[in-house]
Design an enzyme around this catalytic site. Sequence first.
Site, short mmCIF file in Angstrom:
data_model
loop_
_atom_site.label_atom_id
_atom_site.label_comp_id
_atom_site.label_asym_id
_atom_site.label_seq_id
_atom_site.Cartn_x
_atom_site.Cartn_y
_atom_site.Cartn_z
N GLU A 238 0.88 -1.17 0.00
CA GLU A 238 0.00 0.00 0.00
C GLU A 238 0.91 1.22 0.00
OE1 GLU A 238 -3.32 -0.04 -0.14
OE2 GLU A 238 -3.57 -2.21 0.03
N CYS B 157 -2.15 9.63 2.26
CA CYS B 157 -1.66 8.99 1.03
C CYS B 157 -2.56 9.30 -0.16
CB CYS B 157 -1.55 7.49 1.23
SG CYS B 157 -3.10 6.74 1.77
P1 NAD Z 1 8.20 4.85 4.87
O1 NAD Z 1 8.17 4.01 3.67
O2 NAD Z 1 9.36 5.74 5.10
O3 NAD Z 1 8.06 3.96 6.19
C1 NAD Z 1 7.07 2.99 6.37
C2 NAD Z 1 7.58 1.91 7.31
O4 NAD Z 1 8.73 1.31 6.74
C3 NAD Z 1 7.97 2.42 8.69
O5 NAD Z 1 7.49 1.50 9.66
C4 NAD Z 1 9.49 2.43 8.65
O6 NAD Z 1 10.08 2.12 9.89
C5 NAD Z 1 9.82 1.35 7.64
N1 NAD Z 1 11.04 1.68 6.85
C6 NAD Z 1 11.51 2.90 6.52
N2 NAD Z 1 12.62 2.81 5.77
C7 NAD Z 1 12.89 1.48 5.64
C8 NAD Z 1 13.92 0.75 4.98
N3 NAD Z 1 14.91 1.34 4.33
N4 NAD Z 1 13.86 -0.61 5.04
C9 NAD Z 1 12.87 -1.24 5.70
N5 NAD Z 1 11.87 -0.58 6.34
C10 NAD Z 1 11.88 0.77 6.33
O7 NAD Z 1 6.83 5.70 4.84
P2 NAD Z 1 6.33 6.81 5.84
O8 NAD Z 1 7.16 8.04 5.69
O9 NAD Z 1 6.17 6.25 7.20
O10 NAD Z 1 4.86 7.07 5.27
C11 NAD Z 1 4.62 7.91 4.20
C12 NAD Z 1 4.41 7.15 2.91
O11 NAD Z 1 3.44 6.15 3.09
C13 NAD Z 1 3.86 8.04 1.80
O12 NAD Z 1 4.49 7.72 0.60
C14 NAD Z 1 2.39 7.67 1.76
O13 NAD Z 1 1.76 7.93 0.52
C15 NAD Z 1 2.44 6.22 2.07
N6 NAD Z 1 1.17 5.78 2.59
C16 NAD Z 1 0.42 4.95 1.84
C17 NAD Z 1 -0.82 4.56 2.30
C18 NAD Z 1 -1.71 3.64 1.51
O14 NAD Z 1 -2.70 3.18 2.07
N7 NAD Z 1 -1.43 3.38 0.26
C19 NAD Z 1 -1.27 5.00 3.55
C20 NAD Z 1 -0.45 5.85 4.27
C21 NAD Z 1 0.77 6.23 3.81
#
Ligand code: NAD
Length: 466
Positions: free
Chosen positions: A220, A254
């Site tokens: 997602e 998102c």
């Molecule tokens: P992110 O991808 O930075 O982090 C998400 C999760 O992944 C966190 O728990 C984090 O600890 C982990 N993570 C971060 N970097 C990592 C890595 N290198 N390796 C493994 N795990 C890692 O996202 P965010 O900043 O927390 O959230 C924002 C993003 O999420 C935006 O792009 C938004 O559009 C998206 N989002 C999508 C939805 C959806 O339903 N499609 C909903 C909410 C947010």
Amino acid sequence: MQIQAVQETSFVEIQNILAKQRNFFLQGKTLEYSFRLQQLKLLKQIIKAHETEILQALKSDLNKAEFEGYATEVGFTYEELNHAISHLKSWMRPKTVWTPMTQFWAVSKIYPKPYGVSLIISPWNYPFQLLFAPLIGAISSGCTAVLKSSELAPATSSIAKKLVTKYFQPEYVALVEGGVETSQYLLQQKWDVIFFTGSTQVGKIVMQSAANHLTPVILELGGKSPCIVDETAHLDFAAKRIVWGKLVNAGQTCVAPDYLLVHESIKQPLVQKIIENIKKSYGDDPSQSPDYPRIINEKHFIRLTNYLKDGNIIFGGQTDINQKYISPTLLENVSPDSPVMQEEIFGPILPIMTYKNLQEAINFINSRPKPLALYLYTNSSENEKRILNYTDSGGGCINDCLVHLAPQDLPFGGVGDSGMGNYHGKSSFDAFSHPRGILKKTNLFDVPIRYAPYLNKIKLLKYFMK
Ligand code: NAD
């Protein structure tokens, strides 16, 4: 509540939890309808009992007003839970499908089977809902779950950890706290399914890790969701709904409308109405509004304030790093190549671009990665048909935004760069299950046609398979 950092779960503990969950899943308890139902009801009771603390945590992490926290996180989770509780039995029921005459006599059925031990990784923007809504899918389908909350929303992570630890056995549902390293360690392990919500960039890392074990993934992800307003649109409603959809959670959603594509003939009146509605909702100084959230942290605050240079500010543009406050801001004269039009904005900044004919808007959208959502404001059924036919997105709305998440029967998910797989309602159950197809043959007789020697049985075969 002032919580600065999450309490990292140790790698040893993660190994321990995983081993216990594997063992527990194999015991078969999660296969029972009564068990799953009881756990869904338990989850609802837990949230009800701790609603105030959850809403306070959301206030602490994102300055979410109680109303917004309830509408988009807690209340939303109740709706998902209620739907799952009332439909679980029918979702679990094996479905009989047609069997061809060549297999006479047999019955074919699809048995939904839980994948097994699931990993759910969530982001910070809806830190409660995006952790527990997927969990509803895991519980409904009969999986066990390890939840990884976001380290960037520590207050919500802390209350979530408290609730999961207090009310669930770790061999069934456990919550792991930690940052990127913890997440990477989790991803090195073998899971039966991974449900990830987050950025497209990290989504790719998740999929690469999952490939090592051939683990199915639901991704997602995010992206830039376009919002088209054509010359036939009801401008009063369009302006009101766009302002709401863009400024809920200060744009850190998102599916927020990322940028506007407006027919050039209605740009001025639309902008005027958008400004009026911002003032109506948040006053002349939104920093004083109890309903206007803040940016999650300084890093994102700085990222967002850099976008203010990418166009002419026609409204807003006020910032305060101490409060992590960015006022609702409208930008015009933005170049499609500028960072604000290349990266997902994820904040209260709305670039406004214009088009002369709808094909131009369609071409623009199709020249970019497929968005998570697409919005069209129109009164023209012709334009609606063209946009639905000639563009693609995970989902979207006509004449509204964000609210396609509300009907549980609409699958929610992305396509292409915005993700893969769906959830909400029955789709959540499906996301954590695989459809096991089983044919059961009669033992009353045996049709001999398929066996060698084939002799001249080809004629009969051709009669049935033409
Ligand atoms: P992110 O991808 O930075 O982090 C998400 C999760 O992944 C966190 O728990 C984090 O600890 C982990 N993570 C971060 N970097 C990592 C890595 N290198 N390796 C493994 N795990 C890692 O996202 P965010 O900043 O927390 O959230 C924002 C993003 O999420 C935006 O792009 C938004 O559009 C998206 N989002 C999508 C939805 C959806 O339903 N499609 C909903 C909410 C947010």
